[in-house]
Design an enzyme around this catalytic site. Structure first.
Site, short mmCIF file in Angstrom:
data_model
loop_
_atom_site.label_atom_id
_atom_site.label_comp_id
_atom_site.label_asym_id
_atom_site.label_seq_id
_atom_site.Cartn_x
_atom_site.Cartn_y
_atom_site.Cartn_z
N VAL A 283 1.30 2.83 -6.72
CA VAL A 283 1.08 2.13 -8.24
C VAL A 283 1.12 3.19 -9.13
O VAL A 283 1.04 2.69 -10.44
CB VAL A 283 -0.23 1.30 -8.30
CG1 VAL A 283 -0.20 0.09 -7.05
CG2 VAL A 283 -1.43 2.29 -8.03
N ASN B 231 -5.64 -5.02 -6.61
CA ASN B 231 -6.60 -4.39 -5.89
C ASN B 231 -6.51 -2.88 -5.90
O ASN B 231 -7.93 -2.29 -5.61
CB ASN B 231 -6.80 -4.79 -4.39
CG ASN B 231 -7.90 -4.30 -3.68
OD1 ASN B 231 -9.05 -4.60 -3.86
ND2 ASN B 231 -7.54 -3.63 -2.67
N ASP C 56 0.89 -1.04 0.01
CA ASP C 56 0.02 -0.09 0.13
C ASP C 56 0.85 1.22 0.00
O ASP C 56 2.09 1.20 0.31
CB ASP C 56 -0.97 0.03 1.48
CG ASP C 56 -2.30 0.72 0.88
OD1 ASP C 56 -2.20 1.99 0.58
OD2 ASP C 56 -3.41 -0.14 0.86
N LYS D 43 -12.58 1.04 -14.67
CA LYS D 43 -12.99 -0.38 -14.26
C LYS D 43 -13.25 -1.06 -15.78
O LYS D 43 -12.95 -2.35 -15.84
CB LYS D 43 -13.86 -0.50 -13.48
CG LYS D 43 -13.44 -0.04 -12.10
CD LYS D 43 -12.47 -0.80 -11.16
CE LYS D 43 -12.30 -0.60 -10.10
NZ LYS D 43 -10.97 -1.47 -9.40
N TYR E 140 -14.56 6.51 -12.45
CA TYR E 140 -14.16 5.01 -12.17
C TYR E 140 -14.88 4.03 -13.06
O TYR E 140 -14.20 3.00 -13.06
CB TYR E 140 -15.28 4.99 -10.87
CG TYR E 140 -14.88 3.79 -9.95
CD1 TYR E 140 -13.62 3.50 -9.32
CD2 TYR E 140 -15.99 2.96 -9.83
CE1 TYR E 140 -13.46 2.46 -8.72
CE2 TYR E 140 -15.82 1.68 -9.16
CZ TYR E 140 -14.73 1.34 -8.53
OH TYR E 140 -14.50 0.43 -7.84
#
Length: 277
Positions: A93, A119, A64, A189, A185
């Site tokens: 990330v 994730n 994280d 996705k 979003y």
């Protein structure tokens, strides 16, 4: 013929599963596996996935960007699973160097990597007409580009080692379905879904499987920070069971996709939703 509100999926559910079941115990699905989970600090799907991997017998490295929360998550898991490896590595990330370093660290600490769970993701609630370039770019960069960076690093690692690997991506039903305020979003996705399918075709050459899960709504405290309670209640009421998923229910599906129970499955997106078709 008249149809009730419950039959239409707009009223309270009378299903026995309207009350969340107790968490399913582990069955050794990932015994001996080495698993890396991104964005696993806190109480969301990532943490639940790390915990489920441990319940299924794996050794786990969680990553994280928030160092304090990451340390706390690692400590909690380490106390519960004292006989297994529970390791950590900070990673943003959004930075290629961070992602590449994560895989070097994970391979060194765990001895090898068998499974990657992507994730990391970021949401929000802003209409397109009010959305800034910065909001759009940040959500796309973390959610889609971050998944790309980690997938690329994992494939480079798996290509260099003599055993098969697995990647499981966390997508969303919003990659298929429209919802107000979620254009950034949903676009990200949908991109994760397309990346999953295309990368899986390429990864098959190296014996690597890549699939994704697409949860509709999962119940965890972080979600309440970025989405209103009214909207969460409305979305949960649309589900056939009249409730949101528990995070362990999502994590259990991820564990199945990472296991040998799905060795012929690749390039697929599995919807985790109780909504009617």
């Amino acid at each position: 013929m008249t149809t009730s509100a419950t039959e239409n999926g707009t009223g309270p559910s009378t299903s026995p599963l309207a009350t969340p079941p107790d968490e399913t115990p582990g069955h050794g699905l990932l015994a001996g596996r080495k698993v890396v989970v991104t964005a696993a600090a806190g109480t969301g799907i990532g943490f639940a996935t790390a915990r489920r991997a441990l319940l299924e017998g794996a050794d786990v490295l969680i990553s994280d960007w928030h160092e304090r929360r990451l340390g706390e998550a690692c400590e909690r898991l380490g106390e519960e699973f004292a006989d297994q490896q529970v390791l950590q590595a900070t990673c943003n990330v959004q930075e290629t160097a961070d992602v590449d370093a994560l895989f070097e660290s994970a391979a060194a600490q765990l001895g090898r990597i068998d499974v990657l769970v992507n994730n990391a993701g970021l949401g929000g609630e802003t209409p397109v007409v009010d959305m800034t370039d910065e909001e759009w770019d940040r959500v796309l960069d973390i959610t889609l580009n971050g998944t790309f960076r980690a997938t690329r690093a994992a494939l480079r690692y798996f290509r260099s080692v003599p055993h098969n690997g697995v990647i499981v991506n966390n997508a969303s039903v919003l990659g298929w379905r429209a919802q107000r305020g979620q254009a950034h979003y949903a676009a990200a996705k949908a991109g994760v879904m397309a990346l999953t399918r295309c990368a899986a075709v390429e990864a098959a050459d190296h014996g690597v499987r890549i699939n994704a899960v697409a949860p509709s709504i999962a119940k965890h405290p972080f979600l309440a920070k970025v989405t209103s309670d009214d909207l969460l209640d409305e979305l949960a009421s649309r589900e056939a069971y009249g409730r949101a998923a528990e995070v362990w229910e999502v994590a259990a599906t991820i564990a199945m996709l990472a296991s040998d129970y799905t060795t012929y499955l690749t390039g697929e997106v599995v919807s985790i939703s109780s909504q009617r078709a």
